[in-house]
Design a protein around this motif. Structure first.
Motif, PDB file in Angstrom:
ATOM      1  N   ALA A  30      -6.456   5.051  -1.937  1.00 43.21           N
ATOM      2  CA  ALA A  30      -6.602   3.712  -2.491  1.00 43.21           C
ATOM      3  C   ALA A  30      -5.372   2.864  -2.184  1.00 43.21           C
ATOM      4  N   ALA A  31      -4.192   3.464  -2.289  1.00 39.65           N
ATOM      5  CA  ALA A  31      -2.959   2.730  -2.004  1.00 39.65           C
ATOM      6  C   ALA A  31      -2.913   2.276  -0.552  1.00 39.65           C
ATOM      7  N   ALA A  32      -3.265   3.174   0.360  1.00 38.15           N
ATOM      8  CA  ALA A  32      -3.265   2.825   1.781  1.00 38.15           C
ATOM      9  C   ALA A  32      -4.246   1.698   2.062  1.00 38.15           C
ATOM     10  N   ALA A  33      -5.394   1.718   1.383  1.00 37.45           N
ATOM     11  CA  ALA A  33      -6.395   0.662   1.577  1.00 37.45           C
ATOM     12  C   ALA A  33      -5.865  -0.688   1.125  1.00 37.45           C
ATOM     13  N   VAL A  34      -5.129  -0.716   0.013  1.00 33.51           N
ATOM     14  CA  VAL A  34      -4.560  -1.966  -0.482  1.00 33.51           C
ATOM     15  C   VAL A  34      -3.509  -2.490   0.491  1.00 33.51           C
ATOM     16  N   VAL A  35      -2.668  -1.604   1.012  1.00 33.65           N
ATOM     17  CA  VAL A  35      -1.647  -2.025   1.982  1.00 33.65           C
ATOM     18  C   VAL A  35      -2.305  -2.606   3.225  1.00 33.65           C
ATOM     19  N   ARG A  36      -3.315  -1.920   3.756  1.00 34.35           N
ATOM     20  CA  ARG A  36      -3.994  -2.406   4.966  1.00 34.35           C
ATOM     21  C   ARG A  36      -4.688  -3.739   4.718  1.00 34.35           C
ATOM     22  N   ALA A  37      -5.273  -3.884   3.532  1.00 33.13           N
ATOM     23  CA  ALA A  37      -5.939  -5.143   3.207  1.00 33.13           C
ATOM     24  C   ALA A  37      -4.943  -6.293   3.155  1.00 33.13           C
ATOM     25  N   ALA A  38      -3.774  -6.032   2.583  1.00 36.11           N
ATOM     26  CA  ALA A  38      -2.743  -7.077   2.515  1.00 36.11           C
ATOM     27  C   ALA A  38      -2.319  -7.509   3.917  1.00 36.11           C
ATOM     28  N   LEU A  39      -2.090  -6.549   4.794  1.00 35.39           N
ATOM     29  CA  LEU A  39      -1.687  -6.879   6.160  1.00 35.39           C
ATOM     30  C   LEU A  39      -2.794  -7.636   6.884  1.00 35.39           C
ATOM     31  N   ALA A  40      -4.041  -7.227   6.666  1.00 34.75           N
ATOM     32  CA  ALA A  40      -5.166  -7.884   7.328  1.00 34.75           C
ATOM     33  C   ALA A  40      -5.380  -9.300   6.818  1.00 34.75           C
ATOM     34  N   THR A  41      -4.882  -9.586   5.599  1.00 36.47           N
ATOM     35  CA  THR A  41      -5.099 -10.899   4.987  1.00 36.47           C
ATOM     36  C   THR A  41      -3.928 -11.848   5.223  1.00 36.47           C
ATOM     37  N   GLY A  42      -2.932 -11.407   5.980  1.00 35.93           N
ATOM     38  CA  GLY A  42      -1.852 -12.306   6.354  1.00 35.93           C
ATOM     39  C   GLY A  42      -0.475 -11.945   5.852  1.00 35.93           C
ATOM     40  N   VAL A  43      -0.382 -10.951   4.979  1.00 37.65           N
ATOM     41  CA  VAL A  43       0.934 -10.496   4.503  1.00 37.65           C
ATOM     42  C   VAL A  43       1.659  -9.810   5.655  1.00 37.65           C
ATOM     43  N   ASN A  44       2.925 -10.128   5.857  1.00 43.77           N
ATOM     44  CA  ASN A  44       3.684  -9.430   6.902  1.00 43.77           C
ATOM     45  C   ASN A  44       5.060  -8.968   6.412  1.00 43.77           C
ATOM     46  N   PHE A  45       5.259  -8.975   5.096  1.00 44.64           N
ATOM     47  CA  PHE A  45       6.521  -8.500   4.518  1.00 44.64           C
ATOM     48  C   PHE A  45       6.192  -7.503   3.413  1.00 44.64           C
ATOM     49  N   ILE A  46       6.662  -6.281   3.575  1.00 49.68           N
ATOM     50  CA  ILE A  46       6.399  -5.207   2.618  1.00 49.68           C
ATOM     51  C   ILE A  46       7.727  -4.715   2.067  1.00 49.68           C
ATOM     52  N   ASP A  47       7.814  -4.620   0.741  1.00 47.98           N
ATOM     53  CA  ASP A  47       9.049  -4.188   0.089  1.00 47.98           C
ATOM     54  C   ASP A  47       8.771  -3.002  -0.829  1.00 47.98           C
ATOM     55  N   SER A  48       9.626  -1.994  -0.752  1.00 47.32           N
ATOM     56  CA  SER A  48       9.510  -0.842  -1.645  1.00 47.32           C
ATOM     57  C   SER A  48      10.915  -0.446  -2.095  1.00 47.32           C
ATOM     58  N   ALA A  49      11.060   0.779  -2.584  1.00 46.61           N
ATOM     59  CA  ALA A  49      12.371   1.270  -3.025  1.00 46.61           C
ATOM     60  C   ALA A  49      12.323   2.782  -3.117  1.00 46.61           C
ATOM     61  N   ARG A  50      13.461   3.403  -2.925  1.00 46.70           N
ATOM     62  CA  ARG A  50      13.545   4.853  -3.086  1.00 46.70           C
ATOM     63  C   ARG A  50      13.198   5.244  -4.520  1.00 46.70           C
ATOM     64  N   GLY A  51      13.464   4.373  -5.470  1.00 45.53           N
ATOM     65  CA  GLY A  51      13.214   4.699  -6.864  1.00 45.53           C
ATOM     66  C   GLY A  51      11.773   4.538  -7.304  1.00 45.53           C
ATOM     67  N   TYR A  52      10.889   4.054  -6.421  1.00 47.40           N
ATOM     68  CA  TYR A  52       9.496   3.833  -6.804  1.00 47.40           C
ATOM     69  C   TYR A  52       8.661   5.084  -6.515  1.00 47.40           C
ATOM     70  N   SER A  53       9.079   6.193  -7.002  1.00 48.12           N
ATOM     71  CA  SER A  53       8.416   7.494  -6.826  1.00 48.12           C
ATOM     72  C   SER A  53       7.850   7.625  -5.403  1.00 48.12           C
ATOM     73  N   ASP A  54       6.514   7.650  -5.240  1.00 50.74           N
ATOM     74  CA  ASP A  54       5.917   7.902  -3.927  1.00 50.74           C
ATOM     75  C   ASP A  54       5.453   6.631  -3.225  1.00 50.74           C
ATOM     76  N   SER A  55       5.963   5.479  -3.626  1.00 49.99           N
ATOM     77  CA  SER A  55       5.540   4.213  -3.027  1.00 49.99           C
ATOM     78  C   SER A  55       5.773   4.187  -1.518  1.00 49.99           C
ATOM     79  N   GLU A  56       6.932   4.621  -1.064  1.00 46.05           N
ATOM     80  CA  GLU A  56       7.227   4.604   0.369  1.00 46.05           C
ATOM     81  C   GLU A  56       6.225   5.468   1.143  1.00 46.05           C
ATOM     82  N   VAL A  57       5.910   6.634   0.604  1.00 49.13           N
ATOM     83  CA  VAL A  57       4.966   7.535   1.271  1.00 49.13           C
ATOM     84  C   VAL A  57       3.592   6.877   1.390  1.00 49.13           C
ATOM     85  N   LYS A  58       3.147   6.255   0.304  1.00 44.76           N
ATOM     86  CA  LYS A  58       1.829   5.607   0.314  1.00 44.76           C
ATOM     87  C   LYS A  58       1.805   4.417   1.263  1.00 44.76           C
TER      88      LYS A  58
END
Length: 346
Positions: A30-58
């Motif tokens: 589900a997380a990967a689908a949301v990321v791909r949808a954002a990129l497909a809709t025009g988002v081109n800046f993604i921000d995460s953090a080492r402290g966001y548990s598994d956010s970077e992996v997703k």
């Protein structure tokens, strides 16, 4: 999607960026689908953090197979030493599955002692500069919640971007921090544009439109559903700045929030006694602000460990970047939400 230059870097970043904190709640697919949808809709800046548990992996799973040149990838670390930061950067590269991260930020530098440490010999800045020489990262930024500390960091000239909380009801940064960033031509990345979700979905569109006439580069609301992606990106594509009348209406409606509310950054976690602090405050917000008393009490009743498990050790308050009186607020939440015998319906 509207695009703006990321300060003196000139990177054409989407007005709506992707904040990576929220997808921690989703499973990998589900997380990967949301990321791909954002990129497909025009988002081109993604921000995460080492402290966001598994956010970077997703996020890494979401960007797999997508043209790396089509988006900018940013993340950040709480490491304060060069050695620690280099280790975190290696981990971030592995999590994302990329060779180079566009922007790596020194995260939540919240007091003078922390700033002195990251800037000093053997500090995190030294590690970031080494990582840049190795080609692991392209640029270096800083994040924080305390204006006076960020002003000092900006003045050093070491950073290309500055990330801080800013929203329609928390505007103090307009007085000093925005001008300081402009003077140094820093890219401005706005975290907490929806006050960590406290502004509620009914105010999301107005809260994002608030920034359309502000001198910021990119705002990064957290998104954990396809509906949120569509709604947020619609503002970035078609939105118009708020009128003065609309701004006044929103602020009046949200006046009861004040500044004493949880932004759900989760820096207070984990609680040594098992209390889910952000969830308790989220439910209390529904009880106090949205006329959903019964709904909130039912869900609070289903929590295995309630707010009264707090033993007032105060560890959470040392971590909170907003200096909230968490122990006192937990008592208030429990007093209002705890109804003997109320359980969530199956």
């Amino acid at each position: 999607m509207k695009r703006r230059p990321l300060g003196r870097l000139g990177w054409p970043v989407s007005f709506i960026g992707f904040g990576g904190i929220a997808i921690q709640r989703l499973d990998d697919e589900a997380a990967a689908a949301v990321v791909r949808a954002a990129l497909a809709t025009g988002v081109n800046f993604i921000d995460s953090a080492r402290g966001y548990s598994d956010s970077e992996v997703k996020i890494g799973k979401g960007i797999r197979g997508i043209d790396r040149a089509s988006f900018f990838l940013a993340t950040k670390s709480m490491a304060r030493t060069a050695e620690g930061l280099l280790a975190d950067i290696e981990k971030s590269r592995s999590n994302f599955g990329v060779e180079t991260i566009d922007l790596y930020q020194l995260h939540n530098v919240k007091d003078d002692a922390s700033l002195e440490q990251v800037l000093g010999p053997g500090g995190a800045l030294e590690g970031a500069e080494e990582a840049r020489r190795r080609g692991w990262i392209k640029e270096i930024g800083i994040t924080g919640h305390v204006t006076s500390v960020l002003e000092k960091a900006i003045a050093t000239g070491h950073f290309a971007t500055c990330q801080f909380p800013y929203n329609i009801i928390e505007t103090r940064v307009e007085e000093r921090l925005l001008p300081a960033c402009a003077e140094q031509e820093l890219g401005i990345i706005v975290m907490k544009p929806l006050a960590g979700g406290a502004l509620g979905p009914e105010w999301a569109e107005q809260s994002l439109r608030f920034f359309l006439d502000k001198p910021v580069s990119v705002i990064i609301p957290g998104m954990d559903s396809l509906d949120q992606v569509k709604a947020n990106c619609r503002v970035g594509r078609d939105g118009q700045p708020l009128t003065a009348e609309e701004t006044a209406q929103v602020r009046e409606a949200l006046r009861s929030l004040g500044e004493r509310f949880c932004r759900r950054c989760e820096y207070c976690m984990p609680c040594p006694h098992g209390v889910n602090i952000p969830l308790a405050f989220l439910l209390h917000g529904y009880w106090s602000r949205y006329n959903l008393q019964g709904w909130a009490q039912e869900r609070y009743g289903a929590m295995a460990i309630k707010a009264d498990a707090c033993r007032e050790c105060g560890v959470c308050e040392t971590r909170c970047p907003y200096d909230l009186p968490i122990r006192e607020m937990l008592k208030e939440a429990h007093a209002n939400l705890d109804v003997p015998g109320v359980k969530q319906e199956k």
